[in-house]
Design a protein around this motif. Structure first.
Motif, PDB file in Angstrom:
ATOM      1  N   ALA A 270      -2.023  -5.584  -3.085  1.00 16.72           N
ATOM      2  CA  ALA A 270      -1.054  -6.907  -3.023  1.00 16.72           C
ATOM      3  C   ALA A 270       0.463  -6.093  -3.260  1.00 16.72           C
ATOM      4  O   ALA A 270       1.418  -6.932  -2.881  1.00 16.72           O
ATOM      5  N   THR A 271       0.596  -5.203  -4.411  1.00 22.38           N
ATOM      6  CA  THR A 271       1.929  -4.917  -4.717  1.00 22.38           C
ATOM      7  C   THR A 271       2.074  -3.370  -3.964  1.00 22.38           C
ATOM      8  O   THR A 271       3.123  -2.651  -4.798  1.00 22.38           O
ATOM      9  N   ARG A 272       1.270  -2.928  -3.254  1.00 27.53           N
ATOM     10  CA  ARG A 272       1.239  -1.565  -2.827  1.00 27.53           C
ATOM     11  C   ARG A 272       2.936  -1.282  -2.212  1.00 27.53           C
ATOM     12  O   ARG A 272       3.456  -0.315  -2.313  1.00 27.53           O
ATOM     13  N   ARG A 273       3.161  -1.905  -1.358  1.00 20.78           N
ATOM     14  CA  ARG A 273       4.516  -1.891  -0.720  1.00 20.78           C
ATOM     15  C   ARG A 273       5.567  -1.661  -1.582  1.00 20.78           C
ATOM     16  O   ARG A 273       6.439  -0.598  -1.680  1.00 20.78           O
ATOM     17  N   ALA A 274       5.913  -2.602  -2.563  1.00 20.85           N
ATOM     18  CA  ALA A 274       6.774  -2.357  -3.656  1.00 20.85           C
ATOM     19  C   ALA A 274       6.579  -1.355  -4.420  1.00 20.85           C
ATOM     20  O   ALA A 274       7.578  -0.674  -4.801  1.00 20.85           O
ATOM     21  N   GLY A 275       5.481  -0.943  -4.592  1.00 20.35           N
ATOM     22  CA  GLY A 275       4.938   0.230  -5.656  1.00 20.35           C
ATOM     23  C   GLY A 275       5.467   1.499  -4.901  1.00 20.35           C
ATOM     24  O   GLY A 275       6.053   2.199  -5.793  1.00 20.35           O
ATOM     25  N   GLY A 276       4.965   1.675  -3.629  1.00 15.74           N
ATOM     26  CA  GLY A 276       5.663   2.732  -2.780  1.00 15.74           C
ATOM     27  C   GLY A 276       7.126   2.793  -2.654  1.00 15.74           C
ATOM     28  O   GLY A 276       7.727   4.046  -2.974  1.00 15.74           O
ATOM     29  N   LEU A 277       7.785   1.760  -2.562  1.00 21.12           N
ATOM     30  CA  LEU A 277       9.267   1.891  -2.571  1.00 21.12           C
ATOM     31  C   LEU A 277       9.730   2.064  -3.897  1.00 21.12           C
ATOM     32  O   LEU A 277      10.840   2.964  -4.047  1.00 21.12           O
ATOM     33  N   ALA A 278       9.208   1.850  -5.039  1.00 24.88           N
ATOM     34  CA  ALA A 278       9.482   1.947  -6.405  1.00 24.88           C
ATOM     35  C   ALA A 278       9.297   3.184  -6.603  1.00 24.88           C
ATOM     36  O   ALA A 278      10.327   4.014  -7.398  1.00 24.88           O
TER      37      ALA A 278
ATOM     38  N   VAL B 193       3.200   5.410   1.732  1.00 26.83           N
ATOM     39  CA  VAL B 193       2.169   4.510   1.272  1.00 26.83           C
ATOM     40  C   VAL B 193       2.689   3.077   1.090  1.00 26.83           C
ATOM     41  O   VAL B 193       2.189   2.006   1.342  1.00 26.83           O
ATOM     42  N   SER B 194       4.242   3.057   1.098  1.00 27.43           N
ATOM     43  CA  SER B 194       5.028   1.761   1.259  1.00 27.43           C
ATOM     44  C   SER B 194       4.769   0.987   2.679  1.00 27.43           C
ATOM     45  O   SER B 194       4.820   0.025   2.644  1.00 27.43           O
ATOM     46  N   ARG B 195       4.594   1.896   3.626  1.00 30.04           N
ATOM     47  CA  ARG B 195       4.439   1.557   5.160  1.00 30.04           C
ATOM     48  C   ARG B 195       2.876   1.436   5.229  1.00 30.04           C
ATOM     49  O   ARG B 195       2.774   0.881   6.486  1.00 30.04           O
ATOM     50  N   GLY B 196       2.110   1.606   4.618  1.00 31.64           N
ATOM     51  CA  GLY B 196       0.620   1.429   4.844  1.00 31.64           C
ATOM     52  C   GLY B 196       0.191   2.453   5.987  1.00 31.64           C
ATOM     53  O   GLY B 196      -0.919   2.157   6.600  1.00 31.64           O
ATOM     54  N   VAL B 197       0.873   3.855   5.931  1.00 39.47           N
ATOM     55  CA  VAL B 197       0.694   4.714   7.106  1.00 39.47           C
ATOM     56  C   VAL B 197      -0.480   5.506   6.455  1.00 39.47           C
ATOM     57  O   VAL B 197      -0.597   6.055   5.604  1.00 39.47           O
TER      58      VAL B 197
END
Length: 125
Positions: A63-71, A121-125
């Motif tokens: 649920a927080t993976r996108r924000a976590g990847g960007l951070a 990771v933030s992009r789910g790629v």
């Protein structure tokens, strides 16, 4: 659904956890990276260790993976000047392996794939 995004996230979370734990357990190793103008090196090292652990949790939770990847990508960019300082301060024959030129200068290009990994990771790629 491909398992690759989950594996990339799990690997990044594990890497961040190891790095964060190392910052908290052995802060002295990293204190030389902190410019004196920033004040207490220990506080910055502990802060970056906590930031790495927070990013690890954020990356590990879908649920927080996108924000976590960007951070995480932002964190990797933010610590790059410290890595440059370490390279500039490196000396042949240094006691600490991280202070030897081959290691210190060799770390610099590794930031690029680390940022790319976090971005993926933030992009789910």
């Amino acid at each position: 659904m491909s398992r690759t995004p989950h594996l990339l996230a799990a690997g990044l979370a594990a890497t961040l956890t190891a790095a964060g734990a190392l910052h908290l357990a052995r802060p002295r190793v990293f204190e030389g990276l902190i410019p004196t103008a920033l004040g207490s090196p220990r506080a910055w090292v502990y802060g970056s260790g906590v930031a790495e652990l927070a990013c690890a949790v954020a990356v590990a939770v879908p649920a927080t993976r996108r924000a976590g990847g960007l951070a995480t990508a932002a964190l990797f960019v933010a610590v790059f000047p410290g890595n440059v300082k370490m390279a500039l301060d490196s000396r042949p024959g240094a006691r600490a392996w991280a202070r030897r030129p081959a290691v210190a200068w060799g770390r610099l290009p590794l930031q690029v794939p680390l940022v790319a990994w976090a971005w993926q990771v933030s992009r789910g790629v």
